[in-house]
Write a protein that holds these residues in place. Structure first.
Motif, PDB file in Angstrom:
ATOM      1  N   ARG A 193       3.088   2.086   3.307  1.00 53.09           N
ATOM      2  CA  ARG A 193       2.562   1.678   4.614  1.00 53.09           C
ATOM      3  C   ARG A 193       3.599   0.827   5.354  1.00 53.09           C
ATOM      4  O   ARG A 193       4.045  -0.204   4.854  1.00 53.09           O
ATOM      5  CB  ARG A 193       1.268   0.884   4.391  1.00 53.09           C
ATOM      6  CG  ARG A 193       0.468   0.564   5.634  1.00 53.09           C
ATOM      7  CD  ARG A 193      -0.280   1.745   6.199  1.00 53.09           C
ATOM      8  NE  ARG A 193      -1.193   2.471   5.314  1.00 53.09           N
ATOM      9  CZ  ARG A 193      -2.433   2.063   4.996  1.00 53.09           C
ATOM     10  NH1 ARG A 193      -2.911   0.926   5.461  1.00 53.09           N
ATOM     11  NH2 ARG A 193      -3.194   2.810   4.213  1.00 53.09           N
ATOM     12  N   ASN A 196      -3.386   7.946   6.910  1.00 50.49           N
ATOM     13  CA  ASN A 196      -2.889   8.383   8.224  1.00 50.49           C
ATOM     14  C   ASN A 196      -1.362   8.448   8.305  1.00 50.49           C
ATOM     15  O   ASN A 196      -0.815   9.261   9.048  1.00 50.49           O
ATOM     16  CB  ASN A 196      -3.406   7.455   9.326  1.00 50.49           C
ATOM     17  CG  ASN A 196      -4.908   7.597   9.513  1.00 50.49           C
ATOM     18  OD1 ASN A 196      -5.511   8.498   8.941  1.00 50.49           O
ATOM     19  ND2 ASN A 196      -5.500   6.714  10.288  1.00 50.49           N
ATOM     20  N   SER A 197      -0.662   7.570   7.571  1.00 52.52           N
ATOM     21  CA  SER A 197       0.809   7.608   7.617  1.00 52.52           C
ATOM     22  C   SER A 197       1.302   8.921   7.019  1.00 52.52           C
ATOM     23  O   SER A 197       2.202   9.574   7.565  1.00 52.52           O
ATOM     24  CB  SER A 197       1.412   6.441   6.834  1.00 52.52           C
ATOM     25  OG  SER A 197       0.701   5.258   7.059  1.00 52.52           O
ATOM     26  N   GLU A 238       0.455   5.423   0.257  1.00 51.86           N
ATOM     27  CA  GLU A 238      -0.446   6.562   0.451  1.00 51.86           C
ATOM     28  C   GLU A 238       0.150   7.776  -0.246  1.00 51.86           C
ATOM     29  O   GLU A 238       1.352   7.999  -0.176  1.00 51.86           O
ATOM     30  CB  GLU A 238      -0.581   6.885   1.947  1.00 51.86           C
ATOM     31  CG  GLU A 238      -1.111   5.740   2.784  1.00 51.86           C
ATOM     32  CD  GLU A 238      -1.044   6.068   4.281  1.00 51.86           C
ATOM     33  OE1 GLU A 238      -0.986   7.268   4.635  1.00 51.86           O
ATOM     34  OE2 GLU A 238      -1.035   5.123   5.072  1.00 51.86           O
ATOM     35  N   HIS A 251      -3.585   4.601  -1.941  1.00 43.75           N
ATOM     36  CA  HIS A 251      -4.597   5.176  -1.053  1.00 43.75           C
ATOM     37  C   HIS A 251      -4.446   6.692  -1.012  1.00 43.75           C
ATOM     38  O   HIS A 251      -3.349   7.206  -0.792  1.00 43.75           O
ATOM     39  CB  HIS A 251      -4.437   4.624   0.383  1.00 43.75           C
ATOM     40  CG  HIS A 251      -4.852   3.200   0.520  1.00 43.75           C
ATOM     41  ND1 HIS A 251      -4.854   2.533   1.729  1.00 43.75           N
ATOM     42  CD2 HIS A 251      -5.287   2.308  -0.398  1.00 43.75           C
ATOM     43  CE1 HIS A 251      -5.281   1.298   1.539  1.00 43.75           C
ATOM     44  NE2 HIS A 251      -5.532   1.128   0.261  1.00 43.75           N
ATOM     45  N   ILE A 256       0.846  -1.191   0.000  1.00 39.63           N
ATOM     46  CA  ILE A 256       0.000   0.000   0.000  1.00 39.63           C
ATOM     47  C   ILE A 256       0.883   1.244   0.000  1.00 39.63           C
ATOM     48  O   ILE A 256       1.826   1.333   0.797  1.00 39.63           O
ATOM     49  CB  ILE A 256      -0.907   0.029   1.245  1.00 39.63           C
ATOM     50  CG1 ILE A 256      -1.878  -1.159   1.229  1.00 39.63           C
ATOM     51  CG2 ILE A 256      -1.676   1.357   1.339  1.00 39.63           C
ATOM     52  CD1 ILE A 256      -2.671  -1.328   2.511  1.00 39.63           C
ATOM     53  N   VAL A 315     -10.961   6.529   7.893  1.00 39.86           N
ATOM     54  CA  VAL A 315     -10.497   5.147   7.758  1.00 39.86           C
ATOM     55  C   VAL A 315     -11.664   4.293   7.293  1.00 39.86           C
ATOM     56  O   VAL A 315     -12.775   4.412   7.811  1.00 39.86           O
ATOM     57  CB  VAL A 315      -9.995   4.592   9.117  1.00 39.86           C
ATOM     58  CG1 VAL A 315      -9.435   3.180   8.934  1.00 39.86           C
ATOM     59  CG2 VAL A 315      -8.949   5.495   9.746  1.00 39.86           C
ATOM     60  N   ARG A 316     -11.418   3.452   6.293  1.00 41.25           N
ATOM     61  CA  ARG A 316     -12.424   2.475   5.884  1.00 41.25           C
ATOM     62  C   ARG A 316     -11.678   1.162   5.643  1.00 41.25           C
ATOM     63  O   ARG A 316     -10.954   1.018   4.683  1.00 41.25           O
ATOM     64  CB  ARG A 316     -13.129   2.939   4.612  1.00 41.25           C
ATOM     65  CG  ARG A 316     -14.417   2.121   4.304  1.00 41.25           C
ATOM     66  CD  ARG A 316     -15.084   2.556   3.017  1.00 41.25           C
ATOM     67  NE  ARG A 316     -14.207   2.352   1.888  1.00 41.25           N
ATOM     68  CZ  ARG A 316     -13.595   3.330   1.204  1.00 41.25           C
ATOM     69  NH1 ARG A 316     -13.774   4.592   1.526  1.00 41.25           N
ATOM     70  NH2 ARG A 316     -12.793   3.051   0.203  1.00 41.25           N
ATOM     71  N   GLY A 317     -11.841   0.219   6.563  1.00 42.25           N
ATOM     72  CA  GLY A 317     -11.048  -1.014   6.507  1.00 42.25           C
ATOM     73  C   GLY A 317      -9.586  -0.642   6.677  1.00 42.25           C
ATOM     74  O   GLY A 317      -9.228   0.037   7.639  1.00 42.25           O
ATOM     75  N   ASP A 318      -8.732  -1.053   5.730  1.00 41.61           N
ATOM     76  CA  ASP A 318      -7.317  -0.654   5.829  1.00 41.61           C
ATOM     77  C   ASP A 318      -7.027   0.550   4.925  1.00 41.61           C
ATOM     78  O   ASP A 318      -5.870   0.885   4.669  1.00 41.61           O
ATOM     79  CB  ASP A 318      -6.392  -1.834   5.499  1.00 41.61           C
ATOM     80  CG  ASP A 318      -6.468  -2.262   4.037  1.00 41.61           C
ATOM     81  OD1 ASP A 318      -7.381  -1.794   3.306  1.00 41.61           O
ATOM     82  OD2 ASP A 318      -5.628  -3.072   3.622  1.00 41.61           O
ATOM     83  N   VAL A 319      -8.086   1.179   4.430  1.00 46.28           N
ATOM     84  CA  VAL A 319      -7.885   2.334   3.552  1.00 46.28           C
ATOM     85  C   VAL A 319      -7.806   3.614   4.375  1.00 46.28           C
ATOM     86  O   VAL A 319      -8.745   3.966   5.085  1.00 46.28           O
ATOM     87  CB  VAL A 319      -9.038   2.448   2.518  1.00 46.28           C
ATOM     88  CG1 VAL A 319      -8.770   3.615   1.572  1.00 46.28           C
ATOM     89  CG2 VAL A 319      -9.209   1.152   1.749  1.00 46.28           C
ATOM     90  N   HIS A 320      -6.682   4.283   4.313  1.00 42.36           N
ATOM     91  CA  HIS A 320      -6.531   5.587   4.972  1.00 42.36           C
ATOM     92  C   HIS A 320      -5.262   6.267   4.479  1.00 42.36           C
ATOM     93  O   HIS A 320      -4.468   5.645   3.736  1.00 42.36           O
ATOM     94  CB  HIS A 320      -6.514   5.442   6.498  1.00 42.36           C
ATOM     95  CG  HIS A 320      -5.373   4.621   7.020  1.00 42.36           C
ATOM     96  ND1 HIS A 320      -4.096   5.116   7.167  1.00 42.36           N
ATOM     97  CD2 HIS A 320      -5.313   3.325   7.424  1.00 42.36           C
ATOM     98  CE1 HIS A 320      -3.313   4.174   7.648  1.00 42.36           C
ATOM     99  NE2 HIS A 320      -4.009   3.073   7.808  1.00 42.36           N
TER     100      HIS A 320
END
Ligand SMILES: [Zn+2]
Length: 316
Positions: free
Chosen positions: A177, A244-245, A135, A209, A133, A237-242
């Protein structure tokens, strides 16, 4: 224990021995031609003569690095590498001046060269990969000094559904990620610029993401998948989708810049980004100690001298 009691932070000779062991684990290598077999010690400690008939030049452990031709003692260089690597938010030239007992000019010179050593150089492999993943996110920081091209016909850039601030410096960061970050200072965070950055740096097999910004529309054509969270409706956040990192990285960067480097000129911004990227990419979670991080920066000092030094820069 205070790390600064180490002899290599105390005297030039011990610092040279330390640098040699870090840069040359298998013995001296000529910094001009790369010769690693034939070389001779000279009468001057730390100075070697290259045995390659095509070269025959003298070299030291600083030849071909950001430390070359500097009159600053090597233990102060090591200390500068350590301080800029170990402090969470960086260190201002004023702090460095006091810590090292050097002039402001020397401290400024040291810190910019350490930053240059921290800059990822050469060919870097693409981020992510199959199942990985990455971001992507953009942020705005500091007042822009450079006149931006006018693109009146285009809609303004958006950030989380809102209009991005005009007259601010734009930064795009890609974060793998659980892995590394790459940051870019761009003149304008528009779709063409951002999509070139993601296409050039992220492996096609990755999952991308982002937030719902239109800058990333069409990215699903490039990558294995493109998943977004809708910040405009407070979906983070939706599941592991974000993202944030990336947001976490921006927050470290902005807090540090506000606290330490308040007056960073725009032409130097990419160097500060390199510094923050470097610390993030050698963070404790990835197995780096403060000294390990400093040594990684020192290893990065190689081969940077020629690309960095400008002819009008004074020797300090
Ligand atoms: Zn040589």
């Amino acid at each position: 224990m205070n790390a600064f009691t180490e002899p290599y932070f105390q005297n030039d000779e011990a610092a040279r021995a330390k640098l040699e062991s870090v840069r040359w684990p298998n013995g001296p290598v000529c910094g001009r031609c790369g010769e690693s077999e034939r070389r001779y010690a000279t009468k001057r400690p730390g100075r070697y003569r290259c045995g390659n008939p095509a070269c025959r030049k003298d070299f030291t452990v600083t030849t071909g690095t950001v430390m070359e031709s500097s009159h600053i003692p090597l233990h102060k260089w090591l200390m500068a590498f350590y301080l800029l690597s170990a402090s969470k938010k960086g260190m201002s030239s004023h702090q460095l001046m006091r810590s090292l007992g050097v002039t402001y000019k020397s401290a400024w010179f040291l810190s910019h060269r350490v930053r240059e050593a921290m800059r990822a150089g050469g060919l870097v492999p693409p981020m992510g990969g199959e199942g990985g993943i990455v971001e992507a996110d953009e942020t705005y920081f500091g007042k822009a000094e450079v006149q931006r091209p006018r693109r009146a016909k285009l809609p303004p850039p958006t950030k989380g559904g809102k209009v991005g601030p005009a007259g601010k410096r734009a930064i795009v960061s890609l974060v793998e990620r659980g892995g590394s970050v790459r940051s870019f200072h761009v003149a304008v965070a528009d779709k063409v610029t951002v999509q070139k950055i993601i296409a050039d740096n992220i492996s096609r097999e990755s999952r991308l993401h982002t937030d719902e910004s239109r800058l990333y529309v069409g990215a699903d054509q490039i990558f294995a998948s493109h998943e977004t969270v809708k910040h405009s409706v407070k979906e983070y956040v939706r599941g592991d989708v974000h993202t944030n990192s990336a947001e976490g990285f921006f927050s470290i960067f902005k807090r540090g810049m506000r606290g330490i480097y308040q007056h960073c000129g725009e032409k130097h911004l990419h160097r500060y980004l390199a510094e923050y990227d470097f610390r993030y990419n050698h963070r404790q979670k990835l197995g780096y100690s403060d000294m390990g991080r400093a040594l990684a920066a020192i290893r990065g000092a190689e081969g940077k001298r020629l690309t960095y030094r400008k002819p009008d820069e004074a020797r300090v």
